[in-house]
Motif scaffolding. Sequence first.
Motif, mmCIF file in Angstrom:
data_model
loop_
_atom_site.group_PDB
_atom_site.id
_atom_site.type_symbol
_atom_site.label_atom_id
_atom_site.label_comp_id
_atom_site.label_asym_id
_atom_site.label_seq_id
_atom_site.Cartn_x
_atom_site.Cartn_y
_atom_site.Cartn_z
ATOM 1 N N MET A 1 0.838 -1.182 0.000
ATOM 2 C CA MET A 1 0.000 0.000 0.000
ATOM 3 C C MET A 1 0.879 1.241 0.000
ATOM 4 S SD MET A 1 -2.834 1.108 2.826
ATOM 5 C CE MET A 1 -3.559 -0.510 2.745
ATOM 6 N N ALA A 2 0.702 2.112 -0.981
ATOM 7 C CA ALA A 2 1.531 3.314 -1.077
ATOM 8 C C ALA A 2 0.895 4.450 -0.289
ATOM 9 C CB ALA A 2 1.694 3.699 -2.543
ATOM 10 N N TRP A 3 1.682 5.486 -0.089
ATOM 11 C CA TRP A 3 1.218 6.657 0.641
ATOM 12 C C TRP A 3 1.029 7.825 -0.310
ATOM 13 C CZ3 TRP A 3 3.973 7.788 5.880
ATOM 14 C CH2 TRP A 3 3.774 6.704 6.742
ATOM 15 N N LYS A 4 0.109 8.700 0.052
ATOM 16 C CA LYS A 4 0.026 10.023 -0.564
ATOM 17 C C LYS A 4 0.363 11.033 0.517
ATOM 18 C CE LYS A 4 -3.555 8.901 -3.953
ATOM 19 N NZ LYS A 4 -4.932 9.169 -4.392
ATOM 20 N N SER A 5 1.167 12.027 0.186
ATOM 21 C CA SER A 5 1.490 13.028 1.189
ATOM 22 C C SER A 5 1.860 14.334 0.518
ATOM 23 C CB SER A 5 2.629 12.543 2.089
ATOM 24 O OG SER A 5 3.886 12.790 1.512
ATOM 25 N N LYS A 6 1.724 15.413 1.290
ATOM 26 C CA LYS A 6 2.128 16.729 0.805
ATOM 27 C C LYS A 6 2.440 17.603 1.994
ATOM 28 C CE LYS A 6 -2.740 18.008 0.344
ATOM 29 N NZ LYS A 6 -3.792 18.310 -0.607
ATOM 30 N N THR A 7 3.272 18.629 1.752
ATOM 31 C CA THR A 7 3.600 19.607 2.773
ATOM 32 C C THR A 7 3.091 20.963 2.324
ATOM 33 O OG1 THR A 7 5.775 20.031 1.797
ATOM 34 C CG2 THR A 7 5.648 18.347 3.513
ATOM 35 N N ARG A 8 2.742 21.817 3.307
ATOM 36 C CA ARG A 8 2.348 23.172 2.964
ATOM 37 C C ARG A 8 2.801 24.133 4.047
ATOM 38 N NH1 ARG A 8 -3.344 22.019 3.402
ATOM 39 N NH2 ARG A 8 -2.759 20.121 2.371
ATOM 40 N N ASN A 9 3.205 25.331 3.601
ATOM 41 C CA ASN A 9 3.695 26.333 4.535
ATOM 42 C C ASN A 9 2.533 27.025 5.231
ATOM 43 O OD1 ASN A 9 4.315 29.515 4.759
ATOM 44 N ND2 ASN A 9 6.096 28.315 5.339
ATOM 45 N N LEU A 10 2.676 27.284 6.528
ATOM 46 C CA LEU A 10 1.684 28.036 7.288
ATOM 47 C C LEU A 10 2.156 29.454 7.606
ATOM 48 C CD1 LEU A 10 0.465 25.365 9.884
ATOM 49 C CD2 LEU A 10 -0.482 25.905 7.623
ATOM 50 N N GLN A 11 3.450 29.624 7.871
ATOM 51 C CA GLN A 11 3.948 30.941 8.244
ATOM 52 C C GLN A 11 5.463 30.979 8.138
ATOM 53 O OE1 GLN A 11 2.524 32.253 12.037
ATOM 54 N NE2 GLN A 11 3.672 34.155 12.032
ATOM 55 N N VAL A 12 5.986 32.151 7.822
ATOM 56 C CA VAL A 12 7.425 32.387 7.759
ATOM 57 C C VAL A 12 7.744 33.562 8.666
ATOM 58 C CG1 VAL A 12 9.375 33.012 6.275
ATOM 59 C CG2 VAL A 12 7.570 31.507 5.408
ATOM 60 N N PHE A 13 8.821 33.449 9.443
ATOM 61 C CA PHE A 13 9.215 34.511 10.378
ATOM 62 C C PHE A 13 10.713 34.762 10.228
ATOM 63 C CE2 PHE A 13 10.754 36.086 14.456
ATOM 64 C CZ PHE A 13 9.802 37.043 14.799
ATOM 65 N N ASP A 14 11.088 36.037 10.081
ATOM 66 C CA ASP A 14 12.495 36.415 9.969
ATOM 67 C C ASP A 14 13.078 36.575 11.367
ATOM 68 O OD1 ASP A 14 14.968 37.447 9.427
ATOM 69 O OD2 ASP A 14 14.260 39.155 8.256
ATOM 70 N N THR A 15 14.060 35.729 11.730
ATOM 71 C CA THR A 15 14.669 35.788 13.050
ATOM 72 C C THR A 15 15.782 36.835 13.147
ATOM 73 O OG1 THR A 15 16.260 34.043 12.520
ATOM 74 C CG2 THR A 15 14.138 33.359 13.438
ATOM 75 N N GLU A 16 16.063 37.513 12.061
ATOM 76 C CA GLU A 16 17.067 38.582 11.961
ATOM 77 C C GLU A 16 18.498 38.070 12.084
ATOM 78 O OE1 GLU A 16 16.080 41.589 14.795
ATOM 79 O OE2 GLU A 16 14.349 42.276 13.653
ATOM 80 N N LEU A 17 18.783 37.244 13.078
ATOM 81 C CA LEU A 17 20.096 36.620 13.218
ATOM 82 C C LEU A 17 20.014 35.196 12.683
ATOM 83 C CD1 LEU A 17 20.973 37.839 16.815
ATOM 84 C CD2 LEU A 17 21.610 38.893 14.638
ATOM 85 N N SER A 18 21.167 34.608 12.341
ATOM 86 C CA SER A 18 21.194 33.276 11.746
ATOM 87 C C SER A 18 20.480 32.265 12.638
ATOM 88 C CB SER A 18 22.648 32.837 11.516
ATOM 89 O OG SER A 18 23.288 33.723 10.626
ATOM 90 N N ALA A 19 19.567 31.525 12.060
ATOM 91 C CA ALA A 19 18.726 30.598 12.822
ATOM 92 C C ALA A 19 19.356 29.213 12.833
ATOM 93 C CB ALA A 19 17.327 30.539 12.214
ATOM 94 N N ASP A 20 19.541 28.656 14.029
ATOM 95 C CA ASP A 20 20.284 27.411 14.177
ATOM 96 C C ASP A 20 19.452 26.280 14.753
ATOM 97 O OD1 ASP A 20 23.022 26.292 13.921
ATOM 98 O OD2 ASP A 20 22.790 25.938 16.063
ATOM 99 N N THR A 21 18.432 26.589 15.545
ATOM 100 C CA THR A 21 17.710 25.522 16.226
ATOM 101 C C THR A 21 16.290 25.955 16.534
ATOM 102 O OG1 THR A 21 17.707 24.104 18.216
ATOM 103 C CG2 THR A 21 18.685 26.296 18.434
ATOM 104 N N VAL A 22 15.350 25.004 16.469
ATOM 105 C CA VAL A 22 13.949 25.267 16.761
ATOM 106 C C VAL A 22 13.372 24.062 17.480
ATOM 107 C CG1 VAL A 22 13.229 24.456 14.465
ATOM 108 C CG2 VAL A 22 11.699 25.915 15.785
#
Length: 421
Positions: free
Chosen positions: A1-22
Amino acid sequence: MAWKSKTRNLQVFDTELSADTVEWCPCTGGEDAGTSRTGRLYLFEFRREGLVRPPLTELQRMDTAAILDMKWCHVPLSGEAVLGMAVASGELQLYSLSKSQEGGRSLRSLSSLEVGAERLALSLDWSTGRMDSSDVRVVCSDSAGCVSVLEPAEGGLTALSHWKAHEFEAWISAFSYWDTQLVYSGGDDCKLKGWDLRAGPSCPTFTSKRHSMGVCSIHSNPHQEHILATGSYDELILLWDERNMRQPLSESPTGGGVWRLKWHPIHQHLLLAACMHNDFHILHCRQALEGSGGPCPIIASYILHNSLAYGADWSRLSLEEPAPCSPPAAEPKESFTESGRHLRIQYESPTASFDTSLEDDAGRYIPEDITAPPTPPSAGLGINSAEEASSQSCLMASCSFYDHMLHVWRWDWAPDEAQQC
């Protein structure tokens, strides 16, 4: 049985400094993004209140030393969620998530301990990965190649052990969640090592040179005993049985150095990978863990970041209602001829940073009635458990380094016969 999947963006935020971890907070609602030698910690709250505005609300920001890694303790300590941070000043810092009298939430400093002079603290992991609060400890690695094990207490942090583990930077350290006397470390000397704290750190229990470049990521599977995932600059994800570290169970190429790996908090076979020069990917590992020996198929990818893919995490928050259909994760286009609607990219800049959201002409920030083609299914990828037998949605966060961006996104997946939007 195969899968169907997709991704979609909800929001983008500028952290101003280089982003390393979330990291998403596993105890109460909350989520963070931290960042070079000067850093900043952000605290956000995710609010799902329909489609009229972006879901992230910034609650707090504080300037710190550069944040190389951070992890929430998987269980509350003294009734509060606790965040651990490895920072460029060589300290391990702890913060608690507290409620104010007005009902809001904020982070307050609990304690800190320098793991060594003239070095960067590079990674940390809590012993609580299986939601066990009986023996809470933290392991931390640093740029001098050392590993430290610490214990949080009422008076602050207590160092239990500290030793030289690698010749160069020790990029990563992690507990075995099933036996928290076992610790793993990986370094720029291309070595993966195991340590038994009961025997003392004078000699590793094993040393593996199976990775051909620096070992960057290690994560113990909290659902299946003895299973360990490791990633490296060599662009490979290796799955291991802790009882036999001579040969990995599987080897999966990713096309980019593997900086972080995260097992899903519920689904035991799903693995999220931040692959530096090649975006973020979700792998399904069931067949590999059952002994197929082959690579784990990538069943979904998120490709909207434009810089080094560094931080990534699954959220435990539920997305119960079906998501509206949205454009595929690709370059935004000015209009969607299929629906006759136009897409606006809206920027808000009240504090010198900006939020980015996608809106249609009606003001809904995720366009409706636009069907995205599913990610090509992985041939032969079966589903054999009740928990994966129907449509699922996962909430994710990821961050990228040089463009200093935090993205919040969702992944929807289902078996072929499940109804798709």
